[in-house]
Design a protein around this motif. Structure first.
Motif, PDB file in Angstrom:
ATOM      1  N   LEU A   1       2.731   8.654   3.711  1.00 22.00           N
ATOM      2  CA  LEU A   1       1.418   8.230   3.564  1.00 22.00           C
ATOM      3  C   LEU A   1       1.724   6.497   3.852  1.00 22.00           C
ATOM      4  CD1 LEU A   1       0.247   9.870   0.618  1.00 22.00           C
ATOM      5  CD2 LEU A   1       0.007  10.500   2.924  1.00 22.00           C
TER       6      LEU A   1
ATOM      7  N   SER B   1      -2.882   6.181  -3.120  1.00 23.97           N
ATOM      8  CA  SER B   1      -1.445   5.716  -2.569  1.00 23.97           C
ATOM      9  C   SER B   1      -1.397   4.380  -1.854  1.00 23.97           C
ATOM     10  CB  SER B   1      -0.829   6.881  -1.871  1.00 23.97           C
ATOM     11  OG  SER B   1      -1.350   6.829  -0.453  1.00 23.97           O
TER      12      SER B   1
ATOM     13  N   ASP C   1      -8.380   8.020  10.321  1.00 24.74           N
ATOM     14  CA  ASP C   1      -7.976   7.571   9.126  1.00 24.74           C
ATOM     15  C   ASP C   1      -8.333   8.669   8.110  1.00 24.74           C
ATOM     16  OD1 ASP C   1      -6.989   4.948   9.900  1.00 24.74           O
ATOM     17  OD2 ASP C   1      -9.206   4.242   9.717  1.00 24.74           O
ATOM     18  N   THR C   2      -9.064   9.701   8.345  1.00 23.11           N
ATOM     19  CA  THR C   2      -9.271  10.965   7.620  1.00 23.11           C
ATOM     20  C   THR C   2      -9.224  11.998   7.787  1.00 23.11           C
ATOM     21  OG1 THR C   2     -11.440   9.157   7.300  1.00 23.11           O
ATOM     22  CG2 THR C   2     -11.611  11.762   6.589  1.00 23.11           C
TER      23      THR C   2
ATOM     24  N   GLY D   1      -0.154  15.531   1.425  1.00 18.45           N
ATOM     25  CA  GLY D   1      -0.957  14.272   0.980  1.00 18.45           C
ATOM     26  C   GLY D   1      -0.475  13.816  -0.238  1.00 18.45           C
TER      27      GLY D   1
ATOM     28  N   GLU E   1      -7.536  10.158  -1.950  1.00 22.56           N
ATOM     29  CA  GLU E   1      -7.683  11.805  -1.878  1.00 22.56           C
ATOM     30  C   GLU E   1      -8.548  12.337  -3.148  1.00 22.56           C
ATOM     31  OE1 GLU E   1      -4.414  14.077  -0.549  1.00 22.56           O
ATOM     32  OE2 GLU E   1      -4.429  15.087  -2.341  1.00 22.56           O
TER      33      GLU E   1
ATOM     34  N   ARG F   1      -9.243  13.342   2.646  1.00 16.62           N
ATOM     35  CA  ARG F   1      -8.308  12.272   2.412  1.00 16.62           C
ATOM     36  C   ARG F   1      -8.593  11.106   3.541  1.00 16.62           C
ATOM     37  NH1 ARG F   1      -2.985  11.478   4.442  1.00 16.62           N
ATOM     38  NH2 ARG F   1      -2.831  13.799   4.648  1.00 16.62           N
ATOM     39  N   THR F   2      -8.667   9.842   3.006  1.00 16.07           N
ATOM     40  CA  THR F   2      -8.962   8.690   3.929  1.00 16.07           C
ATOM     41  C   THR F   2      -8.240   7.163   3.353  1.00 16.07           C
ATOM     42  OG1 THR F   2     -10.719   7.755   5.148  1.00 16.07           O
ATOM     43  CG2 THR F   2     -10.929   7.915   2.629  1.00 16.07           C
ATOM     44  N   LYS F   3      -8.028   6.531   4.408  1.00 12.52           N
ATOM     45  CA  LYS F   3      -7.699   5.282   4.044  1.00 12.52           C
ATOM     46  C   LYS F   3      -8.591   4.519   3.754  1.00 12.52           C
ATOM     47  CE  LYS F   3      -3.619   5.349   7.431  1.00 12.52           C
ATOM     48  NZ  LYS F   3      -3.104   4.674   8.561  1.00 12.52           N
TER      49      LYS F   3
ATOM     50  N   ARG G   1      -3.085   2.194   2.337  1.00 17.37           N
ATOM     51  CA  ARG G   1      -3.913   2.739   1.314  1.00 17.37           C
ATOM     52  C   ARG G   1      -4.555   3.890   1.438  1.00 17.37           C
ATOM     53  NH1 ARG G   1      -6.686  -2.275  -1.046  1.00 17.37           N
ATOM     54  NH2 ARG G   1      -7.639  -2.270   0.845  1.00 17.37           N
ATOM     55  N   GLN G   2      -4.554   4.701   0.657  1.00 16.74           N
ATOM     56  CA  GLN G   2      -5.166   6.214   0.873  1.00 16.74           C
ATOM     57  C   GLN G   2      -5.937   6.497  -0.368  1.00 16.74           C
ATOM     58  OE1 GLN G   2      -3.620   8.948   3.562  1.00 16.74           O
ATOM     59  NE2 GLN G   2      -2.078   7.714   4.428  1.00 16.74           N
TER      60      GLN G   2
ATOM     61  N   THR H   1       6.210   3.772  -1.359  1.00 15.95           N
ATOM     62  CA  THR H   1       4.971   3.993  -1.460  1.00 15.95           C
ATOM     63  C   THR H   1       4.701   4.362  -2.862  1.00 15.95           C
ATOM     64  OG1 THR H   1       5.171   5.001   0.731  1.00 15.95           O
ATOM     65  CG2 THR H   1       3.353   5.601  -0.583  1.00 15.95           C
TER      66      THR H   1
END
Length: 540
Positions: free
Chosen positions: A64, A146, A481-482, A50, A70, A537-539, A67-68, A155
């Motif tokens: 990645l 990110s 997304d997660t 990640g 974490e 971690r998710t978007k 947009r993420q 990125t």
């Protein structure tokens, strides 16, 4: 004179042991970063986890998209033990350390045949120093974001995290309080702007700047079981100081305070920090096949000028002994010639030290040996050989250094050089990931961590020798997304140091120049660390 040298050694050994990456840094590197990395034994250079790719391999940011966000929470539990055993014939200048002291009615050396234990974690708070956390596990957080614009090969990522964190505190009557009662060594990366660039389907590169804070704090009780303090105690007994008389006054006075090889000298407090410590990180990844990837990363060294304060609060007996001695004729002459202590109850001031945070290189591969099984292997190198010596500079001439310079070429009245002799190490790491389903991965890993401390420099301040890190964990894709990662890791290091085995701990000869609060004792240390982590971690 020699007891003054011991005070010099205390400050020296404290800094050296606290800062010794081989001791603390080597085994605290990458222990509080990411659950996936730990679960795979930190063998993730070719398979970065990640947003923590910022640390392990910046090229991995290209994995990645969008947009993420974490967030990682690492729970750390430490269990530190030390046993102090008196070998047969344990004595200092003919004084039996196990016999009863007529002055106190207790064993002369209260540490002999006792044990030290703590599981209390300490943290370093910038601008404050040591924070003694409540008993139980401590939490090390990290978080970052990110951004990968649609269709872009670039990125961007940034994280807050702790690449190095170690600290503990003991009870004030714990026999391990002489090395030390409390300590914290911590590197906090608060900005890490990083860019990953996908050159093509096979090659990716990345680089970033990491801005960190480095802090060290120590609180330590001091004693000096040296032959010359044995001589002092023998003379006090011969002078019958218990009666309060001074038979040779005014020519010589030795009864101003009770001192001996196992009596406390005082308490030392030390706080050093560097608020802006930059490094840069570079990474590359090569994926010639769907089932194979190779990665390599490099993190630069950071040259720091750590600054802070120190204070030594001496016991009444120690100060009283020197004050009375200096008021006698022979004592005043000796002090003028040899720069012996005046008996000041306290010394304090500013101190600085040049320290290099060592550079690090790591490379590894990741191979899908089966559609359901991936194997990772890494090898890493850290340049701890730079820590051949530590050099301290004080803002004034100090009593304890005034006498130390007579005994050692490493000291002046305001500077001190500490030989350490650390070595480089190559560490191996191996990880295995079983893809149980499209949503669930099961992981296991081991990292082989060799000690960078020479055998004759070991101590209990940083009770770390060589050790293996064993881990298990899992990854779960909650939705498209997660992702959630979990780990449970265990590390144990056991060291057995016979009497006179380390002149940073238990040498009892008169010429030893490094602090030895457990001189003549056999020492066994044990460190156990359990790390349980959660990553989300998710978007967004």
């Amino acid at each position: 004179m020699v007891t003054t040298s011991h005070k010099k050694r205390m400050l020296a050994a404290l800094l050296a042991a606290s800062l010794s990456g081989g001791a603390e840094a080597q085994l605290t590197q990458n222990l509080t970063l990411h659950p996936k990395a730990l679960a795979l034994g930190n063998a993730v250079t070719a398979d970065p986890p990640g947003l923590m790719a910022i640390h392990y391999n910046p090229a991995g940011l290209t994995k990645l998209d969008g947009r993420q966000l974490e967030v990682n929470l690492m729970n750390v539990y430490l269990d530190i033990d030390a046993d102090f055993s008196a070998p047969e014939g344990y004595e200092i200048f003919g004084i039996d350390g196990l016999e009863t002291d007529p002055m106190t009615g207790k064993q002369r050396d209260p540490v002999a045949n006792s044990s030290s234990h703590t599981n209390n974690v300490a943290l370093y708070v910038p601008g404050f120093g040591i924070l003694r956390a409540p008993p139980g596990p401590a939490v090390a957080p990290s978080a970052g974001i990110s951004i990968n614009p649609p269709g872009s090969k670039l990125t961007f990522g940034n994280m807050f995290y702790l690449p190095m964190a170690a600290g503990f505190y003991r009870k004030k009557n714990d026999p391990g309080r002489y090395m030390p009662q409390a300590t914290a060594l911590q590197r906090t990366t608060y900005l890490s702007p990083t860019i990953g660039y996908k050159i093509n389907d096979r090659w990716s590169v990345g680089g970033g700047i990491h801005i960190s804070h480095m802090g060290l704090a120590v609180d330590q009780y001091m004693r000096a079981p040296n032959l010359l303090l044995g001589v002092a105690e023998t003379l006090q007994t011969a002078f019958n100081c218990e009666s309060g008389d001074e038979p040779l006054q005014p020519w010589l006075a030795l009864c101003g305070g009770n001192i001996g090889p196992w009596d406390d000298i005082g308490v030392l407090s030390l706080n050093l920090q560097e608020t802006v410590s930059p490094t840069y990180a570079l990474g590359v990844m090569w994926e010639p096949r769907d089932w194979f990837s190779w990665g390599a990363s490099y993190t630069s060294e950071a040259r720091m000028n750590m600054k802070g304060t120190f204070e030594i609060q001496y016991t009444e007996d120690w100060s009283g002994f020197w004050q009375r001695l200096n008021n006698s004729v022979l004592g005043a002459i000796s002090s003028a010639i040899l720069s012996l202590p005046s008996g000041a109850p306290r010394e304090a001031g500013n101190v600085s030290m040049d320290l290099t945070y060592p550079q690090h290189f790591q490379t590894g591969i990741s191979v899908d040996v089966h559609p359901k099984l991936t194997l990772n292997a890494d090898i890493g190198w850290t340049d701890f050989a730079q820590w051949d010596s530590f050099n301290l500079r004080f803002d004034r001439n100090l009593e304890f250094l005034g006498a130390a310079r007579i005994l050692s070429t490493n000291a002046t009245q305001s500077t001190l050089s500490l030989p350490m002799g650390f070595t480089d190490q190559w560490n191996w790491a191996f990880g295995m990931e079983f893809h149980a389903s499209p949503r669930l991965d099961l992981r296991a890993g081991v990292e082989i961590r060799d000690s960078v401390i020479p055998d004759d420099q070991r101590q209990i301040l940083a009770p770390f020798g060589g050790a293996n890190l064993y881990s298990v964990g899992m990854g779960y894709r909650w939705d498209k997304d997660t992702e959630i990662d979990l780990n449970l890791s265990y590390l144990q290091s056991i060291e057995t140091i016979p009497a006179n085995g380390s002149c940073n701990l238990n040498c009892d000869n008169i010429t030893n120049i490094i602090y030895n609060p457990y001189a003549g004792l056999d020492v066994k240390t044990s460190l156990r660390a359990v790390v349980a982590g959660l990553s989300f971690r998710t978007k967004f």
